[in-house]
Design a protein around this motif. Structure first.
Motif, PDB file in Angstrom:
ATOM      1  N   THR A 197      -3.797  -2.058 -11.218  1.00 20.97           N
ATOM      2  CA  THR A 197      -4.107  -0.678 -11.763  1.00 20.97           C
ATOM      3  C   THR A 197      -5.465   0.593 -10.894  1.00 20.97           C
ATOM      4  O   THR A 197      -4.718   1.749 -11.240  1.00 20.97           O
ATOM      5  CB  THR A 197      -5.118  -1.287 -13.360  1.00 20.97           C
ATOM      6  OG1 THR A 197      -4.395  -2.398 -13.273  1.00 20.97           O
ATOM      7  CG2 THR A 197      -5.251  -0.050 -14.191  1.00 20.97           C
ATOM      8  N   THR A 198      -5.759  -0.244 -10.339  1.00 20.00           N
ATOM      9  CA  THR A 198      -7.154   0.243 -10.029  1.00 20.00           C
ATOM     10  C   THR A 198      -6.298   1.334  -8.170  1.00 20.00           C
ATOM     11  O   THR A 198      -6.577   2.025  -7.966  1.00 20.00           O
ATOM     12  CB  THR A 198      -8.219  -0.181  -8.929  1.00 20.00           C
ATOM     13  OG1 THR A 198      -8.397  -0.784 -10.372  1.00 20.00           O
ATOM     14  CG2 THR A 198      -8.947   0.161  -8.068  1.00 20.00           C
ATOM     15  N   SER A 240      -4.935 -14.215 -10.848  1.00 24.12           N
ATOM     16  CA  SER A 240      -6.154 -12.861 -10.197  1.00 24.12           C
ATOM     17  C   SER A 240      -7.050 -12.779 -11.649  1.00 24.12           C
ATOM     18  O   SER A 240      -8.170 -12.096 -11.633  1.00 24.12           O
ATOM     19  CB  SER A 240      -5.259 -11.215 -10.036  1.00 24.12           C
ATOM     20  OG  SER A 240      -6.529 -10.656  -9.296  1.00 24.12           O
TER      21      SER A 240
HETATM   22  P1  A3P Z   1      -6.108  -9.678  -6.251  1.00 24.88           P
HETATM   23  O1  A3P Z   1      -7.058 -10.544  -7.391  1.00 24.88           O
HETATM   24  O2  A3P Z   1      -5.122 -11.121  -6.783  1.00 24.88           O
HETATM   25  O3  A3P Z   1      -6.279  -9.926  -5.152  1.00 24.88           O
HETATM   26  P2  A3P Z   1      -6.381  -4.288 -11.595  1.00 24.88           P
HETATM   27  O4  A3P Z   1      -6.411  -3.119 -10.807  1.00 24.88           O
HETATM   28  O5  A3P Z   1      -5.077  -4.424 -11.934  1.00 24.88           O
HETATM   29  O6  A3P Z   1      -7.719  -4.855 -11.930  1.00 24.88           O
HETATM   30  O7  A3P Z   1      -5.613  -5.276 -10.343  1.00 24.88           O
HETATM   31  C1  A3P Z   1      -6.617  -6.275  -9.040  1.00 24.88           C
HETATM   32  C2  A3P Z   1      -6.070  -6.271  -8.518  1.00 24.88           C
HETATM   33  O8  A3P Z   1      -5.340  -5.686  -6.956  1.00 24.88           O
HETATM   34  C3  A3P Z   1      -6.692  -7.370  -6.700  1.00 24.88           C
HETATM   35  O9  A3P Z   1      -5.826  -8.581  -6.923  1.00 24.88           O
HETATM   36  C4  A3P Z   1      -7.040  -6.268  -6.198  1.00 24.88           C
HETATM   37  O10 A3P Z   1      -7.056  -6.782  -4.980  1.00 24.88           O
HETATM   38  C5  A3P Z   1      -5.845  -5.781  -6.268  1.00 24.88           C
HETATM   39  N1  A3P Z   1      -5.522  -4.903  -5.394  1.00 24.88           N
HETATM   40  C6  A3P Z   1      -6.668  -3.719  -5.053  1.00 24.88           C
HETATM   41  N2  A3P Z   1      -6.082  -2.314  -4.751  1.00 24.88           N
HETATM   42  C7  A3P Z   1      -4.702  -2.818  -3.450  1.00 24.88           C
HETATM   43  C8  A3P Z   1      -4.718  -2.346  -2.811  1.00 24.88           C
HETATM   44  N3  A3P Z   1      -4.862  -1.202  -2.269  1.00 24.88           N
HETATM   45  N4  A3P Z   1      -3.991  -3.373  -1.720  1.00 24.88           N
HETATM   46  C9  A3P Z   1      -3.245  -4.386  -2.336  1.00 24.88           C
HETATM   47  N5  A3P Z   1      -3.940  -4.799  -3.883  1.00 24.88           N
HETATM   48  C10 A3P Z   1      -4.909  -3.714  -3.825  1.00 24.88           C
END
Ligand code: A3P
Length: 289
Positions: free
Chosen positions: A45-46, A132
């Motif tokens: 999402t982020t 995650s």
């Molecule tokens: P992990 O816990 O597997 O590292 P959300 O934003 O939906 O909460 O998702 C968070 C997950 O997306 C985390 O996974 C985070 O590390 C990963 N993430 C965030 N930014 C990222 C990026 N630029 N590239 C790859 N993965 C990313």
């Protein structure tokens, strides 16, 4: 500690604070130029929010508001008592707005469909999401204590976690992707070739960008850059709410980390259940890249 109780809303477990405010969410007034970023929690999402916001400010981080991602892309259904809710934040946001949601499609406010809004959905393979989400529960004080990994995995398989079943979520959005303006993307594809996926987003948003600007966005939204960027790594959230001392929000950012956490037997049980639940769909995931 579990401060935030999970309660069912139309059969989907959700934070009590969200359910208490549900009427406001249901009646949310979308605008035609809203762009919605929809995901099951932990699917990227982020990452997608930062990509789309970068596109909105023409790839120039200096042009983007120097604000955290949760202020630039308000979280539709979110609410902490005593603070502006996601809906209130969005009402105060000038167009074009970016909106984040984790709602399963059946709980989406009708207004988004009435206004024919564009939606970017990001799906991530079920096993990496489970891992995650487990670490996220350890970090976020408002979420129930996940207990040991084995127990959390069990709850996750049953859909006894916030936002309910991963299966219902990814399949629900997949099945409606051609009924509305939904761009359905995969985390694993973004890892494999972020530029290719950003091009798909640009096409969907009917925007054009010079090659070098796209390259700049790819760089700015890489895992390493985002991990070190306090506007997106959630480090501005106070420790009492999100404790990143043992595991960080920007944890690993890879496809296939589940292999470091699933035992052979957990994996067998998971695969058997997965086959059953996914048998009726043509939705396919890569568990590693
Ligand atoms: P992990 O816990 O597997 O590292 P959300 O934003 O939906 O909460 O998702 C968070 C997950 O997306 C985390 O996974 C985070 O590390 C990963 N993430 C965030 N930014 C990222 C990026 N630029 N590239 C790859 N993965 C990313």
């Amino acid at each position: 500690a579990s401060l935030q109780l999970l309660v069912p809303l139309h059969g989907v477990l959700m934070g009590k604070e969200i359910v208490d405010n549900w009427e406001r969410v249901e009646q949310f007034q979308a605008r035609p130029d809203d762009v919605l970023i929809s995901t099951y929690p932990k699917a990227g999402t982020t990452w997608m929010s930062e990509i789309v916001d970068m596109i909105f400010c023409d790839g120039d981080p200096e042009k983007c508001r120097r604000e955290t991602i949760y202020n630039r892309v308000p979280y539709l259904e979110f609410r902490i008592p005593g603070e502006p809710s996601g809906v209130e934040q969005l009402e105060a946001t000038p167009s074009p707005r970016l909106v984040k949601t984790h709602l399963p499609i059946k709980l989406m406010p009708d207004s988004f469909w009435g206004k024919n809004c564009k939606v970017i959905y990001v799906a991530r393979n079920a096993k990496d999401v489970a891992v995650s989400y487990f670490f996220f529960h350890k970090m976020v004080k408002a979420l129930p204590d996940p207990g040991p990994w084995d127990k959390f995995l069990d709850d996750y398989i049953k859909g006894d976690v916030g936002y309910g079943s991963w299966y219902d979520h990814v399949i629900g959005w997949w099945e409606k992707r051609n009924d509305y303006r939904i761009l359905y993307l995969f985390y694993e594809d973004m890892k494999e070739d972020p530029k290719r996926e950003i091009r798909k987003i640009l096409h969907f948003l009917e925007k054009e960008m010079r090659e070098e600007v796209i390259d700049k966005i790819v760089h700015h939204t890489s895992f390493q850059e985002m991990k070190n960027n306090d506007m997106v790594n959630y480090k501005t959230i106070p420790n009492e709410l999100m404790d990143q001392s043992t595991t960080s929000f920007m944890r690993k950012g890879i496809a296939g980390d589940w292999k470091n956490h699933f035992t052979v037997s957990q994996n067998e049980i998971f695969d058997e259940d997965y086959k059953k639940k996914m048998s009726g769909t043509n939705l396919h995931f890569r568990m590693e890249i």
